[in-house]
Design an enzyme around this catalytic site. Sequence first.
Site, PDB file in Angstrom:
ATOM      1  N   GLY A 197       0.834  -1.203   0.000  1.00 30.45           N
ATOM      2  CA  GLY A 197       0.000   0.000   0.000  1.00 30.45           C
ATOM      3  C   GLY A 197       0.868   1.252   0.000  1.00 30.45           C
ATOM      4  O   GLY A 197       2.099   1.172   0.091  1.00 30.45           O
ATOM      5  N   TYR A 204      -9.114  -2.289   4.263  1.00 27.20           N
ATOM      6  CA  TYR A 204     -10.063  -2.082   3.164  1.00 27.20           C
ATOM      7  C   TYR A 204     -10.265  -0.572   3.112  1.00 27.20           C
ATOM      8  O   TYR A 204     -10.895   0.000   4.003  1.00 27.20           O
ATOM      9  CB  TYR A 204     -11.372  -2.816   3.445  1.00 27.20           C
ATOM     10  N   TYR A 224     -17.161   2.351   5.951  1.00 27.20           N
ATOM     11  CA  TYR A 224     -15.692   2.293   6.121  1.00 27.20           C
ATOM     12  C   TYR A 224     -15.323   2.813   7.503  1.00 27.20           C
ATOM     13  O   TYR A 224     -14.569   2.163   8.242  1.00 27.20           O
ATOM     14  CB  TYR A 224     -15.007   3.131   5.030  1.00 27.20           C
ATOM     15  N   LYS A 269     -13.518   0.812  10.624  1.00 24.66           N
ATOM     16  CA  LYS A 269     -12.246   1.219  11.246  1.00 24.66           C
ATOM     17  C   LYS A 269     -12.430   1.412  12.753  1.00 24.66           C
ATOM     18  O   LYS A 269     -11.553   1.075  13.539  1.00 24.66           O
ATOM     19  CB  LYS A 269     -11.723   2.503  10.606  1.00 24.66           C
TER      20      LYS A 269
HETATM   21  N1  LIG Z   1      -5.660   6.679   2.386  1.00 22.97           N
HETATM   22  C1  LIG Z   1      -6.094   7.564   3.276  1.00 22.97           C
HETATM   23  O1  LIG Z   1      -6.396   8.720   2.940  1.00 22.97           O
HETATM   24  C2  LIG Z   1      -6.220   7.180   4.723  1.00 22.97           C
HETATM   25  C3  LIG Z   1      -6.718   8.133   5.651  1.00 22.97           C
HETATM   26  C4  LIG Z   1      -6.795   7.789   7.001  1.00 22.97           C
HETATM   27  C5  LIG Z   1      -6.388   6.536   7.419  1.00 22.97           C
HETATM   28  N2  LIG Z   1      -5.927   5.641   6.515  1.00 22.97           N
HETATM   29  C6  LIG Z   1      -5.504   4.336   7.004  1.00 22.97           C
HETATM   30  O2  LIG Z   1      -4.115   4.213   6.778  1.00 22.97           O
HETATM   31  C7  LIG Z   1      -3.785   2.854   6.509  1.00 22.97           C
HETATM   32  C8  LIG Z   1      -2.962   2.741   5.248  1.00 22.97           C
HETATM   33  O3  LIG Z   1      -3.713   3.261   4.168  1.00 22.97           O
HETATM   34  P1  LIG Z   1      -3.132   3.368   2.687  1.00 22.97           P
HETATM   35  O4  LIG Z   1      -3.577   4.681   2.172  1.00 22.97           O
HETATM   36  O5  LIG Z   1      -1.692   2.990   2.650  1.00 22.97           O
HETATM   37  O6  LIG Z   1      -3.998   2.246   1.992  1.00 22.97           O
HETATM   38  P2  LIG Z   1      -3.752   1.473   0.606  1.00 22.97           P
HETATM   39  O7  LIG Z   1      -2.744   2.175  -0.225  1.00 22.97           O
HETATM   40  O8  LIG Z   1      -5.124   1.233   0.061  1.00 22.97           O
HETATM   41  O9  LIG Z   1      -3.129   0.113   1.091  1.00 22.97           O
HETATM   42  C9  LIG Z   1      -3.888  -0.822   1.789  1.00 22.97           C
HETATM   43  C10 LIG Z   1      -3.180  -2.133   1.725  1.00 22.97           C
HETATM   44  O10 LIG Z   1      -3.991  -3.092   2.387  1.00 22.97           O
HETATM   45  C11 LIG Z   1      -3.900  -4.282   1.653  1.00 22.97           C
HETATM   46  N3  LIG Z   1      -5.049  -5.138   1.855  1.00 22.97           N
HETATM   47  C12 LIG Z   1      -6.335  -4.935   1.480  1.00 22.97           C
HETATM   48  N4  LIG Z   1      -7.076  -6.018   1.770  1.00 22.97           N
HETATM   49  C13 LIG Z   1      -6.239  -6.915   2.324  1.00 22.97           C
HETATM   50  C14 LIG Z   1      -6.401  -8.223   2.835  1.00 22.97           C
HETATM   51  N5  LIG Z   1      -7.578  -8.859   2.802  1.00 22.97           N
HETATM   52  N6  LIG Z   1      -5.330  -8.864   3.342  1.00 22.97           N
HETATM   53  C15 LIG Z   1      -4.131  -8.263   3.368  1.00 22.97           C
HETATM   54  N7  LIG Z   1      -3.886  -7.029   2.896  1.00 22.97           N
HETATM   55  C16 LIG Z   1      -4.955  -6.371   2.382  1.00 22.97           C
HETATM   56  C17 LIG Z   1      -3.809  -3.860   0.201  1.00 22.97           C
HETATM   57  O11 LIG Z   1      -3.247  -4.938  -0.504  1.00 22.97           O
HETATM   58  P3  LIG Z   1      -3.157  -4.984  -2.110  1.00 22.97           P
HETATM   59  O12 LIG Z   1      -1.992  -4.073  -2.413  1.00 22.97           O
HETATM   60  O13 LIG Z   1      -2.900  -6.408  -2.391  1.00 22.97           O
HETATM   61  O14 LIG Z   1      -4.471  -4.474  -2.599  1.00 22.97           O
HETATM   62  C18 LIG Z   1      -2.929  -2.634   0.300  1.00 22.97           C
HETATM   63  O15 LIG Z   1      -1.581  -2.981   0.140  1.00 22.97           O
HETATM   64  C19 LIG Z   1      -5.107   2.092   6.505  1.00 22.97           C
HETATM   65  O16 LIG Z   1      -5.335   1.557   7.781  1.00 22.97           O
HETATM   66  C20 LIG Z   1      -6.140   3.182   6.258  1.00 22.97           C
HETATM   67  O17 LIG Z   1      -7.401   2.831   6.792  1.00 22.97           O
HETATM   68  C21 LIG Z   1      -5.840   5.929   5.183  1.00 22.97           C
END
Ligand SMILES: NC(=O)c1ccc[n+]([C@@H]2O[C@H](COP(=O)([O-])OP(=O)(O)OC[C@H]3O[C@@H](n4cnc5c(N)ncnc54)[C@H](OP(=O)(O)O)[C@@H]3O)[C@@H](O)[C@H]2O)c1
Length: 319
Positions: free
Chosen positions: A11, A61, A125, A129
């Site tokens: 991710g 997710y 979502y 969380k």
């Molecule tokens: N993005 C935002 O703006 C944001 C804001 C606040 C908090 N967050 C939190 O920050 C964290 C990181 O977010 P991010 O932006 O880096 O998310 P991301 O780029 O969407 O990455 C999420 C990762 O989770 C993996 N994943 C999804 N389903 C899975 C499963 N069943 N088993 C194992 N791995 C799985 C995905 O794998 P694949 O690569 O194989 O799909 C991906 O590598 C998350 O907890 C998110 O909720 C994000």
Amino acid sequence: MSRILVTGANGQVGRELLQALAPLGEVIAGDRTLLDLTCPAQIRQTIGEMQPDVIVNAAAYTAVDQAESHVELANAINGTAPRILAELAKASGATLIHLSTDYVFDGTKQTPYLENDLPHPIGAYAQSKRLGEVGIQGVFGIAPGYIILRTAWIYGVYGQTNFVKTMLRLGAERQEIKVVADQIGSPTWARDLATAIAGFTEQSLSTTTQPASSLDTFLMPPTGIYHFTNAGAASWYDFAVAIFAQARSLGFPLTVQRVIPISTTEYPTLAQRPAYSVLSGHKTAALLGSDPPPWQQGLQQMLTNLYSNTYESHCSVGR
Ligand SMILES: NC(=O)c1ccc[n+]([C@@H]2O[C@H](COP(=O)([O-])OP(=O)(O)OC[C@H]3O[C@@H](n4cnc5c(N)ncnc54)[C@H](OP(=O)(O)O)[C@@H]3O)[C@@H](O)[C@H]2O)c1
């Protein structure tokens, strides 16, 4: 040597973590093939075999709108799996660092949310969380050994898509772009977040690996809920304007001439989002001993990296 497992290693945060955590020990890239968070038996077996000292759960997710129609899947990955990770971490004495979100709040406050403000998630979502947070806290109770790190509005060089990449794509196709101006948050560069997580990891490792001494009472590992974002606040519109200004000065090819502010009601989405979700970062800054960089600085550095990766030749042949 300490062993640090990163879930969601492909991710946008996970990829940054692999680099940021490397100086602290052996980093294991837990991608979906190694550790599928929908599969509790695999989680238990894999972590049982690896015996990590720290688990950083960056997997989630993250499709906010799609979660509305995939509630069960979102709850399994964002709610059930973190609880299982907490059970395993607690049983083995490992630290769990779990990423959560500003979207656990409903956005009705008008000053930055504190760690102990009452969550009130308003979409599937966000609810999934929050389920993860509650599960982890239920497992640990008052025991140390976990950090729930809420963050927000992440963008990075890695990962398939994010707001910055979407704006750059649209900005290269269109003359005018309409962007929501009545949702306020803190844009956060994945690399700055990864650096902060490395700070938490370092403190956890140094306190849990210290030999017993009369200073023990002063060496409690950081535990509980913390917030980290880049400093400052912006609307998606402000963010888009800054993206285009900075990208243009770096030389990104852009056709966009006008960014038009619109309201949330003019851009309906499946999931409702909080109107205001700025997180107070004071508790984390006090722990890490430094304030986070301003969001504009993170954006500049990300765009510089992205430009270099995309448009500059990295071929060393013939140099
Ligand atoms: N993005 C935002 O703006 C944001 C804001 C606040 C908090 N967050 C939190 O920050 C964290 C990181 O977010 P991010 O932006 O880096 O998310 P991301 O780029 O969407 O990455 C999420 C990762 O989770 C993996 N994943 C999804 N389903 C899975 C499963 N069943 N088993 C194992 N791995 C799985 C995905 O794998 P694949 O690569 O194989 O799909 C991906 O590598 C998350 O907890 C998110 O909720 C994000």
